[in-house]
Scaffold this motif. Structure first.
Motif, PDB file in Angstrom:
ATOM      1  N   UNK A 114      -2.567   2.312  -6.684  1.00 34.47           N
ATOM      2  CA  UNK A 114      -3.362   3.534  -6.592  1.00 34.47           C
ATOM      3  C   UNK A 114      -4.825   3.233  -6.247  1.00 34.47           C
ATOM      4  N   UNK A 115      -5.362   2.145  -6.811  1.00 31.28           N
ATOM      5  CA  UNK A 115      -6.779   1.834  -6.606  1.00 31.28           C
ATOM      6  C   UNK A 115      -7.073   1.469  -5.157  1.00 31.28           C
ATOM      7  N   UNK A 116      -6.192   0.715  -4.540  1.00 28.38           N
ATOM      8  CA  UNK A 116      -6.454   0.219  -3.189  1.00 28.38           C
ATOM      9  C   UNK A 116      -5.757   1.048  -2.111  1.00 28.38           C
ATOM     10  N   UNK A 121      -6.086   9.957   0.024  1.00 27.55           N
ATOM     11  CA  UNK A 121      -6.199  10.887  -1.095  1.00 27.55           C
ATOM     12  C   UNK A 121      -7.065  10.323  -2.228  1.00 27.55           C
ATOM     13  N   UNK A 122      -7.292  11.184  -3.198  1.00 20.84           N
ATOM     14  CA  UNK A 122      -8.093  10.817  -4.369  1.00 20.84           C
ATOM     15  C   UNK A 122      -7.142  10.300  -5.447  1.00 20.84           C
ATOM     16  N   UNK A 123      -7.241   9.026  -5.778  1.00 22.42           N
ATOM     17  CA  UNK A 123      -6.267   8.385  -6.668  1.00 22.42           C
ATOM     18  C   UNK A 123      -6.789   8.145  -8.081  1.00 22.42           C
ATOM     19  N   UNK A 124      -8.034   8.504  -8.360  1.00 19.79           N
ATOM     20  CA  UNK A 124      -8.576   8.181  -9.678  1.00 19.79           C
ATOM     21  C   UNK A 124      -7.867   8.971 -10.776  1.00 19.79           C
ATOM     22  N   UNK A 125      -7.389  10.192 -10.463  1.00 22.27           N
ATOM     23  CA  UNK A 125      -6.674  10.973 -11.467  1.00 22.27           C
ATOM     24  C   UNK A 125      -5.333  10.332 -11.793  1.00 22.27           C
ATOM     25  N   UNK A 126      -4.664   9.772 -10.780  1.00 18.96           N
ATOM     26  CA  UNK A 126      -3.399   9.079 -11.038  1.00 18.96           C
ATOM     27  C   UNK A 126      -3.619   7.860 -11.926  1.00 18.96           C
ATOM     28  N   UNK A 127      -4.711   7.138 -11.688  1.00 18.93           N
ATOM     29  CA  UNK A 127      -5.009   5.973 -12.535  1.00 18.93           C
ATOM     30  C   UNK A 127      -5.313   6.417 -13.962  1.00 18.93           C
ATOM     31  N   UNK A 128      -6.013   7.550 -14.116  1.00 23.50           N
ATOM     32  CA  UNK A 128      -6.312   8.058 -15.459  1.00 23.50           C
ATOM     33  C   UNK A 128      -5.034   8.426 -16.205  1.00 23.50           C
ATOM     34  N   UNK A 129      -4.055   9.011 -15.501  1.00 25.03           N
ATOM     35  CA  UNK A 129      -2.783   9.339 -16.148  1.00 25.03           C
ATOM     36  C   UNK A 129      -2.040   8.068 -16.555  1.00 25.03           C
ATOM     37  N   UNK A 130      -2.037   7.074 -15.684  1.00 25.81           N
ATOM     38  CA  UNK A 130      -1.402   5.794 -16.043  1.00 25.81           C
ATOM     39  C   UNK A 130      -2.085   5.162 -17.246  1.00 25.81           C
ATOM     40  N   UNK A 176       0.795  -1.218   0.000  1.00 32.60           N
ATOM     41  CA  UNK A 176       0.000   0.000   0.000  1.00 32.60           C
ATOM     42  C   UNK A 176       0.826   1.265   0.000  1.00 32.60           C
ATOM     43  N   UNK A 177       1.893   1.295  -0.804  1.00 37.14           N
ATOM     44  CA  UNK A 177       2.740   2.500  -0.891  1.00 37.14           C
ATOM     45  C   UNK A 177       2.742   2.953  -2.352  1.00 37.14           C
ATOM     46  N   UNK A 178       1.695   3.637  -2.799  1.00 31.69           N
ATOM     47  CA  UNK A 178       1.604   3.966  -4.224  1.00 31.69           C
ATOM     48  C   UNK A 178       2.677   4.936  -4.697  1.00 31.69           C
ATOM     49  N   UNK A 179       3.126   5.867  -3.834  1.00 29.25           N
ATOM     50  CA  UNK A 179       4.142   6.832  -4.269  1.00 29.25           C
ATOM     51  C   UNK A 179       5.466   6.141  -4.588  1.00 29.25           C
ATOM     52  N   UNK A 180       5.870   5.215  -3.727  1.00 31.29           N
ATOM     53  CA  UNK A 180       7.130   4.502  -3.964  1.00 31.29           C
ATOM     54  C   UNK A 180       6.995   3.593  -5.184  1.00 31.29           C
ATOM     55  N   UNK A 221      -0.263  -3.031 -14.262  1.00 35.94           N
ATOM     56  CA  UNK A 221      -1.276  -3.598 -13.371  1.00 35.94           C
ATOM     57  C   UNK A 221      -0.926  -3.379 -11.901  1.00 35.94           C
ATOM     58  N   UNK A 222       0.352  -3.560 -11.549  1.00 33.69           N
ATOM     59  CA  UNK A 222       0.743  -3.399 -10.144  1.00 33.69           C
ATOM     60  C   UNK A 222       0.586  -1.948  -9.692  1.00 33.69           C
ATOM     61  N   UNK A 223       0.952  -0.995 -10.557  1.00 33.70           N
ATOM     62  CA  UNK A 223       0.836   0.418 -10.154  1.00 33.70           C
ATOM     63  C   UNK A 223      -0.632   0.829 -10.081  1.00 33.70           C
ATOM     64  N   UNK A 224      -1.453   0.358 -11.033  1.00 32.03           N
ATOM     65  CA  UNK A 224      -2.892   0.655 -10.970  1.00 32.03           C
ATOM     66  C   UNK A 224      -3.496   0.077  -9.698  1.00 32.03           C
TER      67      UNK A 224
END
Length: 656
Positions: free
Chosen positions: A57-59, A63-72, A24-28, A51-54
């Motif tokens: 961010x998803x789990x 914070x709000x992570x949907x924008x990060x998933x959209x960029x990926x 659960x460390x999406x930034x790293x 898949x691993x980065x999505x």
């Protein structure tokens, strides 16, 4: 490992990403992904890396992570020639968009997930991480997207995936996804008999304190169990009827925008009056029906008959003087407001919309090209353009495409355009007067500021003036050089569309090869058809057909509808009316072990007899007898007399 002389490859980085995403460390995880993205060819990210980065961010729980998933997602689509999504990619994207209530995107990616066998099993993930499959089904139900909900259940049936218990959660009106999308949404079903509320309160744990409190205390978190699993809250509840009306308006908004862009030529050889009629028709559909009649009348201005009508509609006593009736109405309204119920308003007869076949035929000529990349590529190359694209239409009010979603809309859009044209001339004159006033005022202010400044020595003033003149001269030289350099690359384009596209191609501002969408990159051949297909208009008959189909699918997948679900579907069939559906709904209800009250059965049989559906009434009586439900003698007498009255003319005709 790298110090020993062995460079890390994509597989090594994927192992590292799996650990970081699971922890659960999406930034790293994303920083590791960036090292792969900008590294050598042997460490470039593959589908599993994305898949691993999505997943990280998803789990993530912050914070709000949907924008990060959209960029990926955008980065993955841009690299479509090297890698393509797999079943896990689609499952994670559906999970992400569902949890953040971006339901339209979740539906798009679920259509891609359907093409993989066992996709819904992977999406269910044994109920872990919030049970994404149940959240997706609940999101579709709450937003009134029943066609997509049935499609999802059919996909689950193909994958042998049973419906999870989380998806069959009860609403506060004791209705599941089988019927909680049928209007009225915030009312319990009529079962034909009195409900023992005390027994139900005790059964739900009211005496032990285990009963669910739907209305939370002030300052506490909402107690709706349907919000569990979603990041913020569950989607806003909407009925199937309202969803159909909204999609109908959105489709005609697209048609109006296309008509304005393409000009009258898209309608064929039509006159200007026909063109104006089509525009007005589309505006009327977008605006929708008037909503002003939904506000109740003030009780102080109501006469005795109106007060009695409101009280009688709510099952309250209607005896007493006007003052007593007035107090009773006021108290009923206060109770409804405190409990979050809608206020009663007198029923308004809906005006039947006039059908103009000629206008409908003209509107059907407008073809949407949304998602048709080949069409827009040819348009960019200058093919298919006519003279109508070079001249803008005289009357174009694009505000109607944005403003008309609200309930209160201005009167006529064409009148607003004319008024705006007159107001612009007045505004220009006002601006000139205001500018002269501002200049005079600025000069006076400057003088006041100068007088307020403290006195300085003459030598200091001369030094400051010389410094300012040298700085201004340097700035002028720099600005002149920059302007000379930018003159050649100015972003100017001709007014003619064909010439503008030609200029774009010659300057290579935009390459034709870059014109693709996610549907083109990932092979969504069905996307264009879904976007351009005209939505079906809502009807009570269609709603009943979908409800019966949905109830059947839920039972086949291991779910159990409540008696309230069966009663709501039956009441919808009565409103239609659809005598052919009565027997099927009653048979399903009796197989589940539910029994309605005698008044409801009498109402159904009487309605069949009034509509002349004698066979349907006889079949219903036979089903009641088979299920061990006693039919009142009065009802049997009505059916028998109707059968005899029907047999007499037949016997007379045979004898002749």
């Amino acid at each position: 490992m790298e110090a020993a002389g062995r460079m890390a490859t994509t597989s090594h980085f994927n192992c590292l990403l799996s650990c970081q995403a699971t922890c659960g460390i999406p930034e790293i995880a994303f920083s590791t992904f960036e090292n792969m993205e900008y590294g050598e060819a042997f460490m470039k990210p593959d589908t599993e890396s994305y898949n691993w980065v999505i997943q990280a961010f998803t789990r993530a729980e912050s914070y709000d992570r949907v924008q990060d998933v959209a960029e990926l997602l955008g980065m993955m689509v841009e690299d479509y020639k090297r890698l393509q999504p797999n079943v896990r990619t689609y499952a994670l994207l559906v999970e992400c968009f569902t949890k953040y209530c971006v339901t339209k995107e979740a539906i798009r990616h679920f259509r891609g997930l359907k093409n993989f066998e066992g996709g819904t099993v992977l999406l269910h993930n044994e109920g872990q991480h919030g049970d994404p499959l149940s959240l997706y089904l609940r999101a579709l139900c709450r937003e009134g997207r029943i066609v997509e909900l049935i499609d999802a259940l059919e996909t689950m049936e193909r994958d042998n995936q049973q419906i999870p218990a989380r998806a069959m959660i009860l609403s506060r009106k004791y209705r599941t996804l089988v019927s909680s999308w049928i209007e009225p949404l915030q009312e319990e079903a009529e079962l034909g008999h009195e409900v023992d509320y005390v027994a139900r309160f005790i059964a739900e744990g009211g005496l032990t304190g285990e009963r669910k409190r739907w209305v939370p205390r002030r300052g506490k978190t909402p107690l709706d169990p349907d919000a569990d699993g979603f990041i913020y809250n569950s989607p806003m509840e909407n009925s199937f009827k309202q969803r159909c009306l909204e999609e109908w308006r959105i489709h005609h908004r697209k048609l109006l925008r296309t008509l304005w862009n393409e000009g009258p030529a898209i309608l064929g050889n039509v006159s200007e009056s026909d063109y104006n009629r089509v525009v007005e028709r589309l505006k009327k559909i977008i605006k929708g029906p008037e909503q002003s009649a939904l506000k109740p009348k003030a009780a102080s201005k109501m006469v005795v008959s109106e007060l009695k009508e409101e009280l009688e509609a709510q099952g309250l006593p209607t005896d007493g003087t006007r003052n007593v009736l007035y107090q009773r109405v006021q108290k009923a309204r206060r109770i409804n407001r405190s409990r979050g119920r809608p206020l009663w308003v007198p029923p308004v007869e809906e005006e039947e919309e006039e059908v103009d076949e000629e206008l409908d035929e003209l509107i059907s000529r407008i073809k949407l090209e949304e998602g048709n990349t080949e069409f827009w590529r040819r348009r960019f190359l200058g093919e298919g353009l006519t003279e109508n694209h070079n001249k803008p239409l005289e009357v174009e009010d694009y505000d109607v495409l944005d403003v008309t979603d609200d309930a209160d809309v201005g009167d006529d859009v064409g009148d607003d355009v004319a008024k705006e044209g007159e107001d612009d001339e007045v505004d220009e004159e006002d601006e000139e007067v205001e500018q002269t006033e501002i200049r005079v005022g600025d000069r006076a202010k400057d003088k006041e500021i100068d007088t307020a400044k403290p006195l300085q020595m003459i030598g200091v003033q001369l030094l400051k003036d010389s410094d300012q003149t040298t700085r201004s001269s340097r700035k002028k030289r720099r600005s002149s050089r920059v302007s000379m350099e930018d003159d050649d690359d100015d972003d100017w384009f001709p007014e003619d569309l064909q010439e503008a596209f030609k200029e774009l191609r010659e300057r290579k501002v935009f390459d034709v090869e870059d014109m693709y969408t996610i549907a083109d990159a990932w092979g969504w051949t069905w996307e264009k058809d879904f976007k351009n297909k005209a939505p079906r208009r809502w009807s009570q008959e269609w709603e009943v057909e979908l409800a019966i189909k949905l109830m059947t699918k839920v039972i086949e997948l291991g779910g159990t509808p409540t008696i309230g679900d069966c009663a709501v579907v039956l009441r919808a069939a009565i409103r239609a009316p659809m005598p052919s559906a009565f027997l099927q709904i009653l048979q399903t209800t009796h197989r589940l072990g539910y029994v309605f009250g005698s008044p409801l059965y009498d109402e159904i049989i009487s309605l069949c007899l009034d509509l002349g559906e004698l066979d349907a009434s006889i079949a219903i009586v036979a089903d009641l007898e088979t299920s061990g439900i006693k039919v009142p003698d009065e009802t049997l007498d009505r059916v028998i007399s109707a059968r005899q009255a029907n047999d007499i003319p037949a016997n007379n005709a045979s004898s002749q």
